[in-house]
Design an enzyme around this catalytic site. Structure first.
Site, mmCIF file in Angstrom:
data_model
loop_
_atom_site.group_PDB
_atom_site.id
_atom_site.type_symbol
_atom_site.label_atom_id
_atom_site.label_comp_id
_atom_site.label_asym_id
_atom_site.label_seq_id
_atom_site.Cartn_x
_atom_site.Cartn_y
_atom_site.Cartn_z
ATOM 1 N N ARG A 137 64.126 47.784 18.006
ATOM 2 C CA ARG A 137 63.233 48.207 16.916
ATOM 3 C C ARG A 137 62.161 49.182 17.430
ATOM 4 O O ARG A 137 62.256 50.380 17.225
ATOM 5 C CB ARG A 137 62.600 46.947 16.289
ATOM 6 C CG ARG A 137 61.933 47.172 14.950
ATOM 7 C CD ARG A 137 60.552 47.774 15.030
ATOM 8 N NE ARG A 137 59.605 47.012 15.842
ATOM 9 C CZ ARG A 137 58.408 47.475 16.158
ATOM 10 N NH1 ARG A 137 58.002 48.668 15.753
ATOM 11 N NH2 ARG A 137 57.591 46.754 16.913
ATOM 12 N N ASP A 138 61.180 48.682 18.166
ATOM 13 C CA ASP A 138 60.086 49.552 18.629
ATOM 14 C C ASP A 138 60.642 50.618 19.564
ATOM 15 O O ASP A 138 60.226 51.775 19.535
ATOM 16 C CB ASP A 138 59.036 48.704 19.371
ATOM 17 C CG ASP A 138 57.655 49.341 19.392
ATOM 18 O OD1 ASP A 138 57.559 50.554 19.177
ATOM 19 O OD2 ASP A 138 56.678 48.618 19.649
ATOM 20 N N HIS A 152 51.457 42.619 23.177
ATOM 21 C CA HIS A 152 52.422 43.699 22.900
ATOM 22 C C HIS A 152 51.764 44.975 23.427
ATOM 23 O O HIS A 152 50.918 45.565 22.755
ATOM 24 C CB HIS A 152 52.661 43.755 21.381
ATOM 25 C CG HIS A 152 53.512 44.890 20.911
ATOM 26 N ND1 HIS A 152 54.785 44.710 20.402
ATOM 27 C CD2 HIS A 152 53.301 46.233 20.833
ATOM 28 C CE1 HIS A 152 55.299 45.863 20.030
ATOM 29 N NE2 HIS A 152 54.404 46.812 20.279
ATOM 30 N N HIS A 192 51.909 48.745 25.022
ATOM 31 C CA HIS A 192 52.584 50.001 25.370
ATOM 32 C C HIS A 192 52.021 50.478 26.709
ATOM 33 O O HIS A 192 50.907 50.112 27.097
ATOM 34 C CB HIS A 192 52.373 51.030 24.243
ATOM 35 C CG HIS A 192 53.227 50.730 23.039
ATOM 36 N ND1 HIS A 192 54.392 51.398 22.766
ATOM 37 C CD2 HIS A 192 53.090 49.784 22.069
ATOM 38 C CE1 HIS A 192 54.943 50.897 21.661
ATOM 39 N NE2 HIS A 192 54.172 49.913 21.219
ATOM 40 N N CYS A 232 55.371 54.661 18.757
ATOM 41 C CA CYS A 232 55.210 54.527 17.318
ATOM 42 C C CYS A 232 55.184 55.921 16.714
ATOM 43 O O CYS A 232 54.465 56.795 17.200
ATOM 44 C CB CYS A 232 53.910 53.778 16.999
ATOM 45 S SG CYS A 232 53.632 53.629 15.231
ATOM 46 N N ASN A 247 56.940 50.619 25.123
ATOM 47 C CA ASN A 247 56.395 49.314 25.519
ATOM 48 C C ASN A 247 56.609 49.147 27.016
ATOM 49 O O ASN A 247 57.445 49.814 27.609
ATOM 50 C CB ASN A 247 57.169 48.190 24.836
ATOM 51 C CG ASN A 247 56.999 48.225 23.346
ATOM 52 O OD1 ASN A 247 57.727 48.915 22.655
ATOM 53 N ND2 ASN A 247 56.040 47.489 22.848
HETATM 54 P P1 HMG Z 1 54.554 54.169 0.372
HETATM 55 O O1 HMG Z 1 55.116 55.542 0.218
HETATM 56 O O2 HMG Z 1 53.097 53.999 0.217
HETATM 57 O O3 HMG Z 1 55.307 53.095 -0.546
HETATM 58 O O4 HMG Z 1 54.994 53.613 1.788
HETATM 59 P P2 HMG Z 1 55.613 53.001 -2.060
HETATM 60 O O5 HMG Z 1 55.573 51.557 -2.398
HETATM 61 O O6 HMG Z 1 54.770 53.972 -2.851
HETATM 62 O O7 HMG Z 1 57.137 53.479 -2.133
HETATM 63 C C1 HMG Z 1 57.523 54.821 -1.859
HETATM 64 C C2 HMG Z 1 59.037 54.866 -1.679
HETATM 65 O O8 HMG Z 1 59.424 54.057 -0.553
HETATM 66 C C3 HMG Z 1 59.808 54.334 -2.852
HETATM 67 O O9 HMG Z 1 61.072 55.007 -2.863
HETATM 68 C C4 HMG Z 1 60.061 52.901 -2.466
HETATM 69 O O10 HMG Z 1 61.173 52.356 -3.105
HETATM 70 C C5 HMG Z 1 60.313 53.030 -0.993
HETATM 71 P P3 HMG Z 1 61.328 56.294 -3.811
HETATM 72 O O11 HMG Z 1 61.026 55.814 -5.184
HETATM 73 O O12 HMG Z 1 60.387 57.378 -3.350
HETATM 74 O O13 HMG Z 1 62.766 56.608 -3.554
HETATM 75 N N1 HMG Z 1 59.997 51.807 -0.242
HETATM 76 C C6 HMG Z 1 60.849 51.203 0.611
HETATM 77 N N2 HMG Z 1 62.107 51.499 0.994
HETATM 78 C C7 HMG Z 1 62.696 50.660 1.874
HETATM 79 N N3 HMG Z 1 62.075 49.580 2.399
HETATM 80 C C8 HMG Z 1 60.827 49.254 2.045
HETATM 81 C C9 HMG Z 1 60.166 50.098 1.114
HETATM 82 N N4 HMG Z 1 58.940 50.050 0.582
HETATM 83 C C10 HMG Z 1 58.856 51.108 -0.257
HETATM 84 N N5 HMG Z 1 60.245 48.194 2.591
HETATM 85 C C11 HMG Z 1 55.567 51.850 3.306
HETATM 86 C C12 HMG Z 1 54.613 52.319 2.229
HETATM 87 C C13 HMG Z 1 54.970 50.638 3.950
HETATM 88 C C14 HMG Z 1 56.893 51.529 2.652
HETATM 89 C C15 HMG Z 1 55.768 53.020 4.309
HETATM 90 O O14 HMG Z 1 54.512 53.438 4.737
HETATM 91 C C16 HMG Z 1 56.591 52.619 5.499
HETATM 92 O O15 HMG Z 1 57.774 52.304 5.399
HETATM 93 N N6 HMG Z 1 55.994 52.645 6.698
HETATM 94 C C17 HMG Z 1 56.711 52.243 7.886
HETATM 95 C C18 HMG Z 1 55.873 52.472 9.057
HETATM 96 C C19 HMG Z 1 56.598 51.980 10.292
HETATM 97 O O16 HMG Z 1 57.716 51.474 10.264
HETATM 98 N N7 HMG Z 1 55.910 52.136 11.431
HETATM 99 C C20 HMG Z 1 56.426 51.702 12.682
HETATM 100 C C21 HMG Z 1 56.419 50.206 12.826
HETATM 101 S S1 HMG Z 1 54.810 49.544 13.217
HETATM 102 C C22 HMG Z 1 54.714 49.716 14.926
HETATM 103 O O17 HMG Z 1 55.542 50.320 15.543
HETATM 104 C C23 HMG Z 1 53.589 49.026 15.628
HETATM 105 C C24 HMG Z 1 54.039 47.762 16.371
HETATM 106 O O18 HMG Z 1 55.032 48.035 17.331
HETATM 107 C C25 HMG Z 1 52.823 47.146 17.075
HETATM 108 C C26 HMG Z 1 52.083 48.194 17.919
HETATM 109 O O19 HMG Z 1 52.616 48.710 18.897
HETATM 110 O O20 HMG Z 1 50.969 48.496 17.504
HETATM 111 C C27 HMG Z 1 54.593 46.715 15.404
HETATM 112 MG MG MG Z 2 54.670 48.807 19.303
#
Ligand code: HMG
Ligand code: MG
Length: 301
Positions: free
Chosen positions: A15-16, A207, A209, A240, A249
């Site tokens: 994933r990450d 966690h 990086h 990220c 990481n």
């Molecule tokens: P948004 O645009 O504000 O959401 O995104 P929305 O509710 O307005 O929906 C917009 C569109 O997205 C719509 O589709 C929804 O259906 C769709 P459209 O009508 O345009 O075709 N949608 C989805 N589709 C699939 N799965 C869903 C979903 N939700 C809405 N769950 C949202 C908000 C949260 C969805 C967006 O910002 C997003 O997906 N962000 C992902 C960010 C991400 O994955 N970041 C990396 C992971 S975090 C990380 O790496 C940190 C970590 O490792 C810890 C660390 O190191 O700090 C965990």
């Molecule tokens: Mg991370």
């Protein structure tokens, strides 16, 4: 000083590790990665994210990965879920754990999930209700606990304040995350101590990086406090998409090597893990980023 005698490592490589890769990795390769990790003795892993494929295209095959995943005995599989839509998509695959994610930084939360910290916590409410009803454990990843790419310094008090809100809505486990790898040992301990006011030791993980090369030192500092669960990424893959310049990481094999040296059991076979790092790096067309993997592969050659 006594360190934990056993440490649990959660491999977040699938994933990450992969989410930041521009080149799309096939679901078949992801599944082989997950299978090799399990064969190496990894007992907790993050398989994928049910996020918007427009935001993170690499995770667009989450359903394919989860439907093809062959779980080995004793393995717990986690998936990231940002909202109810993601939870509804994840539920049919019965993950052992879901990971909701927010940050100790307001600006990062906006960039990463397009809402404020308060809004993110509101969105988690129904997600957690569904998880509890299905008997699924809830973990929260709290990003930017040691610094933010947009806001800079983040205080331990801010980490504690968001941790308190996450505990209050029923989150079981907290991952104190150094998204951009800027933390150093004493600051990491201060962030963990702030989180420990709201989560028990066994429900807290680090966690980290490795952007600034501090991750292993930060793991050691966490062990000193008694923390015994860490996220790591095979081959040191990762980053990220919303934290420019942040690298992967801490590599799982570097953690296993450290733990072996400290006499701490991880249950993971280092050789098999290094083969796994070589496998996924080969898929990506480059040598493993981790020094332990490179050293061990060079020694074999
Ligand atoms: P948004 O645009 O504000 O959401 O995104 P929305 O509710 O307005 O929906 C917009 C569109 O997205 C719509 O589709 C929804 O259906 C769709 P459209 O009508 O345009 O075709 N949608 C989805 N589709 C699939 N799965 C869903 C979903 N939700 C809405 N769950 C949202 C908000 C949260 C969805 C967006 O910002 C997003 O997906 N962000 C992902 C960010 C991400 O994955 N970041 C990396 C992971 S975090 C990380 O790496 C940190 C970590 O490792 C810890 C660390 O190191 O700090 C965990
Ligand atoms: Mg991370």
């Amino acid at each position: 000083m006594s360190l934990p005698t056993r440490v649990t490592l959660c491999d977040v490589g699938p994933r990450d590790g992969l989410q930041n890769e521009k080149q799309l990795v096939s679901a078949a390769h992801k599944l082989e990665l997950i299978d090799r990790l399990q064969a190496a003795g990894v007992r907790r892993l993050e398989a994928t994210s049910f996020v918007s494929p427009k935001w993170v295209p690499q995770m667009g095959d989450a359903a394919d990965v989860m439907s093809g995943l062959q779980k080995r005995h004793g393995v717990a599989v986690a998936v990231l879920v940002p909202n109810e839509k993601g939870m509804d998509a994840a539920l049919p695959f019965a993950p052992d754990e879901i990971v909701v994610f927010t940050a100790a930084s307001e600006a990062f939360t906006q960039k990463n999930i397009n809402c404020s910290i308060a809004e993110s916590i509101e969105r988690f409410g129904p997600v957690i209700t569904k998880a509890k009803a299905a008997g699924i454990k809830v973990r929260a990843a709290l990003s930017c606990c040691l610094g933010c790419p947009y806001e800079g310094e983040i205080s331990a008090a801010q980490v504690g304040a968001v941790a308190a809100r996450l505990a209050a809505i029923g989150v079981d486990h907290l991952s104190v995350s150094d998204t951009i790898g800027v933390g150093t040992p004493r600051k990491v301990q201060a962030a963990l101590e702030a989180a420990l006011r709201h989560f028990p030791m066994h429900e807290l993980s680090g966690h980290y990086h490795d952007t600034y090369g501090q991750a292993l030192a930060n793991v050691y500092a966490s062990l000193e406090l008694g923390v015994s669960t860490f996220d790591a990424s095979v081959g040191g893959l990762g980053g990220c998409p919303y934290a420019k310049g942040a690298t992967g990481n801490v590599a799982t094999e570097e953690l296993v090597y450290l733990m072996q040296g400290l006499g701490i059991d991880t249950g993971i076979d280092l050789d098999a893990l290094v083969n796994t790092a070589a496998f996924i790096s080969g898929v990506l067309g480059r040598p493993p980023a981790s020094r332990a993997a490179r050293a061990l592969l060079a020694k074999r050659a």
